[in-house]
Design an enzyme around this catalytic site. Structure first.
Site, PDB file in Angstrom:
ATOM      1  N   LYS A 117     -15.584  43.202  30.433  1.00 51.57           N
ATOM      2  CA  LYS A 117     -16.502  44.550  30.765  1.00 51.57           C
ATOM      3  C   LYS A 117     -17.139  44.426  31.864  1.00 51.57           C
ATOM      4  CE  LYS A 117     -19.754  47.301  28.022  1.00 51.57           C
ATOM      5  NZ  LYS A 117     -20.625  47.167  26.818  1.00 51.57           N
ATOM      6  N   SER A 137     -20.115  51.405  23.882  1.00 49.30           N
ATOM      7  CA  SER A 137     -19.949  51.603  25.334  1.00 49.30           C
ATOM      8  C   SER A 137     -18.906  50.690  25.719  1.00 49.30           C
ATOM      9  CB  SER A 137     -21.264  51.092  26.096  1.00 49.30           C
ATOM     10  OG  SER A 137     -21.434  49.671  25.739  1.00 49.30           O
ATOM     11  N   SER A 186     -21.918  48.827  20.680  1.00 44.78           N
ATOM     12  CA  SER A 186     -21.222  48.793  21.368  1.00 44.78           C
ATOM     13  C   SER A 186     -19.734  48.003  21.492  1.00 44.78           C
ATOM     14  CB  SER A 186     -21.975  48.783  22.881  1.00 44.78           C
ATOM     15  OG  SER A 186     -22.524  49.878  22.947  1.00 44.78           O
TER      16      SER A 186
END
Lengths: 98, 495
Positions: free
Chosen positions: B78, B159, B183
């Site tokens: 990420k 997210s 997320s």
């Protein structure tokens, strides 16, 4: 509690976010929408409840202490590597003292 | 078998047996990324050359008998984890071009164990969002599509939307994410894969771009529960550079996946039966409970009286912490600077932050600034911290009656871009089932368990006691075995 336009401008200034005058009304509407929804917390009885700060499920007491010694330093080139403006070993900013 | 179809556990075995080399495995995934990333946009930065070099080094290490537990396994990271020498954007224009001079602890541990990084995964800006639509680097396309409306552009969740989409589309075998309000678990559910947010403190937050420090936790995505367990073991552990990381031994999480759930007490929180929940979510939840009952677990109804207040609590605590954490983006030390010739320092700050942050980030910073400001601190922030304490207490009481909790992961399947995304509060409701675990610091695992009538994946969520990820993995693996989820997204490598 509902924010008036003066408060919206003040909050933007505190947050150091430039808020053009033509956006004040829209931002005011959005913030009031969120704050209105958050208002429901006032219905919860929290008398005598200790606030929970931090995320540790076992409480702040589980946090360790370390010796108060320098563990880092001497890496100015690394610290400055991403600076948008620099002079020597300093960050460059607009003149702040007349 | 196509190399992109391996599980992590399967790939580790195949590498060990010499069935495939790390270089071949990495090249197959690089090809998948080249074919799919232009459509899916799961990765902001692709590090193919680095990856192939790292894979060759991995093969050499294995030949010397020095293979680590993740030797040669291709992963996506990420783009919230700082990676030394590789651009880290946090999905924000304000960090465009930022090259960290250091490595996050979690990614350093994955590298130590031999993982190969293929790129930096797209995300909502500063991890603030549930759709990946707030990224400054474009939306991510969910590799799944609706049966009756195949052209609708579905979101991957957020997210960590890029991480989840990359794993689902078989561009990588696993990925890292972070979970502040859901997320990891919500995008895992939307993309039909597994993902776990471990206990707060299980993974070091050092080198992860901070959103809300008392809620942020790193965790893995993979296509099986066991693979998540394998990744988490490498990611977890105490780090002197993060005083909130727990000084506890890291168990063999993968071993826990084979544990029986016989005799375990599984809680069903009655407050999670929310108004307007789609029938297919209720049905899947009941099905999950039946599976666990059939496997010998005991189902117990419990009450979490303050769970209904978790979302508004979160939307005070998280923006408050964000407004403080994001004060560092000042246009002076790193990232974007926006200034006019005549700008003074204050004008430089204000222009930089207006130009560099997207609308949702500006909104949350302003909410946070307001709830922490003089005169409102007690009414909002202190109140929220007290309600948070009550939410955590509800769980502590529940743990005297049950060993784990089963709940839906999300209130719906993946939605399309534009559906409900205009109203911030509507968007926040995505996290209704996930956010309690962040507030109470508990581990939560999302497992793909079924399809909705449109053929989209739905997830179930297992919550556990603090630092008892092992029970969470055991229950999650039992659901995985019973669900036997075999459906695949239309858009994937090798399809």
């Amino acid at each position: 509690m509902s924010l008036d336009t003066a408060t919206v401008r003040r909050v933007a200034a505190l947050a150091r976010i430039r808020l053009p005058e033509e956006e004040v009304a829209r931002v005011q509407g959005e913030l009031n929408g969120i704050l209105g929804w958050i208002e429901q917390l006032q219905a919860v009885n929290t008398d005598g409840v200790e606030p929970m700060a931090g995320g540790n499920p076992e409480g702040i007491a589980a946090m360790p202490m370390r010796d108060d010694v320098v563990t880092d330093g001497g890496i100015a080139p690394k610290v400055l590597a991403n600076a948008p403006d620099r002079e020597g070993e300093y960050f460059g900013v607009p003149k702040v003292v007349e | 078998m196509h190399p992109t179809d391996f599980t992590i556990a399967g790939a580790v075995a195949a590498l060990e047996e010499g069935v495939i080399s790390a270089e071949e495995l990495t090249r197959a995934h690089v090809a998948a990324i080249e074919a799919l990333n232009p459509k899916i946009n799961a990765l902001i930065t692709v590090t193919a050359e680095h990856a192939i070099e790292a894979a060759r080094a991995s093969d050499a290490k294995r030949a010397r008998g020095e293979a680590g537990p993740l030797e040669g396994i291709p992963l996506a990271i990420k783009d919230l984890f700082c990676t030394e020498g590789v651009q880290t954007t946090a999905g924000s224009k304000i960090l465009d071009g930022f090259i960290p001079p250091y490595e996050s602890t979690v990614t350093a541990q994955l590298k130590r164990d031999g993982a190969v990084f293929l790129g930096k995964a797209n995300l909502d800006e500063f991890a603030m969002g549930s759709s990946n639509l707030t990224s400054a680097y474009g939306a991510v396309l969910n590799p799944w599509s609706r049966r009756n409306d195949p052209d609708a552009r579905l979101v991957p969740g957020g997210s960590s939307g890029g991480s989840a989409a990359a794993v689902a589309a078989r561009m990588v075998l696993g990925a890292t994410g972070t979970d502040t309000g859901g997320s990891i678990r919500q995008p895992a559910a939307f993309c039909g894969i597994a993902g776990i947010k471990p206990t707060y403190g299980r993974c070091s937050r050092f080198g992860i771009v901070a959103y809300a420090s008392s809620l942020d936790q790193a965790g893995p995505f993979a296509r099986t529960v066991e693979d998540c367990a394998v990744l988490l073991r490498s990611m977890a552990g105490h780090d002197p550079k993060d005083s909130t990381s727990a000084d506890r031994a890291v168990p063999d999480f993968a071993a826990a996946c084979t544990r029986s759930v016989k005799g375990l007490r599984i809680g069903v929180p009655k407050e999670y039966h929310i108004d307007g929940m789609p029938a297919e979510i209720e049905k899947l939840w009941r099905q999950g409970l039946d599976w666990l009952r059939d496997a010998g677990a005991e189902i117990v109804e419990i009450s979490l009286p303050h769970a209904g207040y978790a979302l508004p609590t979160y939307y005070i605590v998280a923006p408050a912490e964000a407004s403080s954490n994001l004060a560092r983006y000042d246009g002076v030390r790193f990232g974007l600077r926006a200034a006019e010739k005549e700008s003074d320092l204050r004008d430089l700050y204000e222009r930089t932050r207006a130009a560099g942050f997207g609308p949702e980030v500006r909104r949350r910073i302003m909410i946070g600034t307001y709830v922490l400001s003089a005169g409102y601190y007690d009414a909002y922030y202190l109140k929220a911290q007290k309600v948070r304490a009550l939410i955590a207490r509800d769980f502590r009481e529940a743990w005297s009656k049950v060993d784990a909790i089963l709940a839906p992961a999300t209130p719906s399947a993946a939605f399309a871009e534009g559906e409900g995304s205009d109203d911030p509060v509507q968007m926040y409701l995505n996290d209704v089932f996930t956010v309690t675990a962040n507030l109470a610091g508990l581990p939560g695992l999302s497992v793909p368990a079924g399809l909705d009538p449109q053929g989209l994946p739905l997830g179930l969520q297992v919550l556990g006691r603090p630092f008892d990820e092992e029970t969470v993995f055991a229950v999650g693996a039992a659901i995985e075995r019973a669900a036997d989820f075999k459906a695949l997204p239309g858009m994937r490598a090798g399809a």
